[in-house]
Write a protein that holds these residues in place. Sequence first.
Motif, short mmCIF file in Angstrom:
data_model
loop_
_atom_site.label_atom_id
_atom_site.label_comp_id
_atom_site.label_asym_id
_atom_site.label_seq_id
_atom_site.Cartn_x
_atom_site.Cartn_y
_atom_site.Cartn_z
N ARG A 188 9.12 18.54 24.64
CA ARG A 188 10.48 18.34 25.16
C ARG A 188 11.52 18.33 24.04
N GLY A 189 11.08 18.50 22.80
CA GLY A 189 12.01 18.59 21.68
C GLY A 189 12.26 17.28 20.96
N HIS A 190 11.63 16.19 21.37
CA HIS A 190 11.81 14.92 20.67
C HIS A 190 11.10 14.97 19.32
N GLU A 191 11.79 14.59 18.27
CA GLU A 191 11.19 14.53 16.94
C GLU A 191 11.19 13.09 16.46
N ALA A 214 0.85 -1.20 0.00
CA ALA A 214 0.00 0.00 0.00
C ALA A 214 0.88 1.25 0.00
N ALA A 215 0.37 2.31 -0.61
CA ALA A 215 1.12 3.56 -0.66
C ALA A 215 1.23 4.13 0.75
N ARG A 216 2.45 4.54 1.12
CA ARG A 216 2.68 5.02 2.48
C ARG A 216 3.33 6.40 2.45
N GLN A 217 3.25 7.06 3.60
CA GLN A 217 3.89 8.37 3.76
C GLN A 217 4.46 8.47 5.17
N GLN A 218 5.47 9.31 5.33
CA GLN A 218 6.06 9.55 6.63
C GLN A 218 5.46 10.84 7.18
N VAL A 219 4.97 10.80 8.42
CA VAL A 219 4.37 11.97 9.07
C VAL A 219 5.23 12.32 10.28
N GLY A 220 5.71 13.56 10.33
CA GLY A 220 6.60 14.00 11.40
C GLY A 220 5.84 14.63 12.56
N TYR A 221 6.37 14.42 13.78
CA TYR A 221 5.79 14.99 15.01
C TYR A 221 6.91 15.50 15.90
N ARG A 222 6.60 16.51 16.72
CA ARG A 222 7.57 17.07 17.67
C ARG A 222 6.84 17.31 19.00
N CYS A 223 7.43 16.79 20.09
CA CYS A 223 6.81 16.95 21.41
C CYS A 223 7.36 18.20 22.09
N ILE A 235 -4.66 12.04 8.80
CA ILE A 235 -3.50 12.26 9.67
C ILE A 235 -3.92 13.00 10.93
N PRO A 236 -3.65 12.42 12.10
CA PRO A 236 -4.01 13.11 13.34
C PRO A 236 -3.07 14.28 13.64
N ALA A 237 -3.60 15.31 14.28
CA ALA A 237 -2.79 16.48 14.61
C ALA A 237 -1.87 16.20 15.79
N VAL A 238 -2.24 15.21 16.63
CA VAL A 238 -1.47 14.91 17.84
C VAL A 238 -1.16 13.42 17.89
N TRP A 239 0.06 13.08 18.36
CA TRP A 239 0.46 11.68 18.51
C TRP A 239 1.29 11.59 19.79
N GLU A 240 1.19 10.46 20.49
CA GLU A 240 1.95 10.29 21.73
C GLU A 240 3.43 10.07 21.41
N LYS A 261 9.13 8.48 23.33
CA LYS A 261 10.21 8.60 24.31
C LYS A 261 9.72 9.05 25.68
N CYS A 262 8.85 10.07 25.69
CA CYS A 262 8.45 10.63 26.99
C CYS A 262 6.95 10.50 27.27
N GLY A 263 6.12 10.20 26.27
CA GLY A 263 4.69 10.02 26.49
C GLY A 263 3.87 11.29 26.40
N ASP A 264 4.52 12.46 26.19
CA ASP A 264 3.78 13.71 26.03
C ASP A 264 3.07 13.72 24.68
N GLU A 265 2.17 14.69 24.52
CA GLU A 265 1.48 14.84 23.25
C GLU A 265 2.38 15.60 22.28
N ALA A 266 2.68 14.98 21.17
CA ALA A 266 3.50 15.62 20.14
C ALA A 266 2.60 16.15 19.04
N GLU A 267 2.92 17.34 18.55
CA GLU A 267 2.12 17.96 17.50
C GLU A 267 2.76 17.72 16.14
N SER A 268 1.91 17.71 15.13
CA SER A 268 2.37 17.46 13.77
C SER A 268 3.28 18.58 13.30
N THR A 269 4.36 18.22 12.59
CA THR A 269 5.26 19.22 12.02
C THR A 269 4.77 19.68 10.65
#
Length: 127
Positions: free
Chosen positions: A36-39, A25-34, A50-55, A58-66
Motif C-alpha cells: 500500500r506504499g507505507h514505508e 549494543a550496535a544497532r542498524q535501521q532496516v527499511g521496509y515498504r508494504c 534481517i528478515p525479508a518480510v515484516w508486518e 499501519k495496515c498489517g500487510d506484509e512489507a518487503e525489505s527495501t
Amino acid sequence: MAERTLRGARLGGQSFEDERGIEFAARQQVGYRCPRGHEFEITMSTEAEIPAVWECPKCGDEAESTAGIEREVKVEKPVRTHWDMLLERRSEKELEDILKERLELLRGGEIGPAHLHRANAKKRKVS
C-alpha cells in the motif's frame, strides 16, 4: 497503619539508574515498504539476521525489505494421493485381482455387513 505503607515507584515509572558507563549494543535501521506504499524502519542489532518480510504497523500487510533481501523459496513436495501411495505398494493388475476376489467373497456372503448375510440366507432357504 502509616508505618506499614509500601513505598516505591509506580509501574512503568522512571528508572533511578544513571546511563553513564553503559555501552549500548550496535544497532542498524532496516527499511521496509508494504504493497500500500507505507514505508517504515525497524531498529535491529547489527548481529541479527534481517528478515525479508515484516508486518506493516499501519495496515498489517506484509512489507518487503527495501535493502533487496529476498524471501527464501521453500520447495514444496507434490501432493501424494491415496491412489499414488497404493500404486507404490501394488501394481494395477494386483489391485484388479484383489478386487475380483473380494467381490466374489462379498457376493457369496462370506464377508460384509451382517444384515446382508441374513437376507441372503433367507433367500437361499426359500429357493
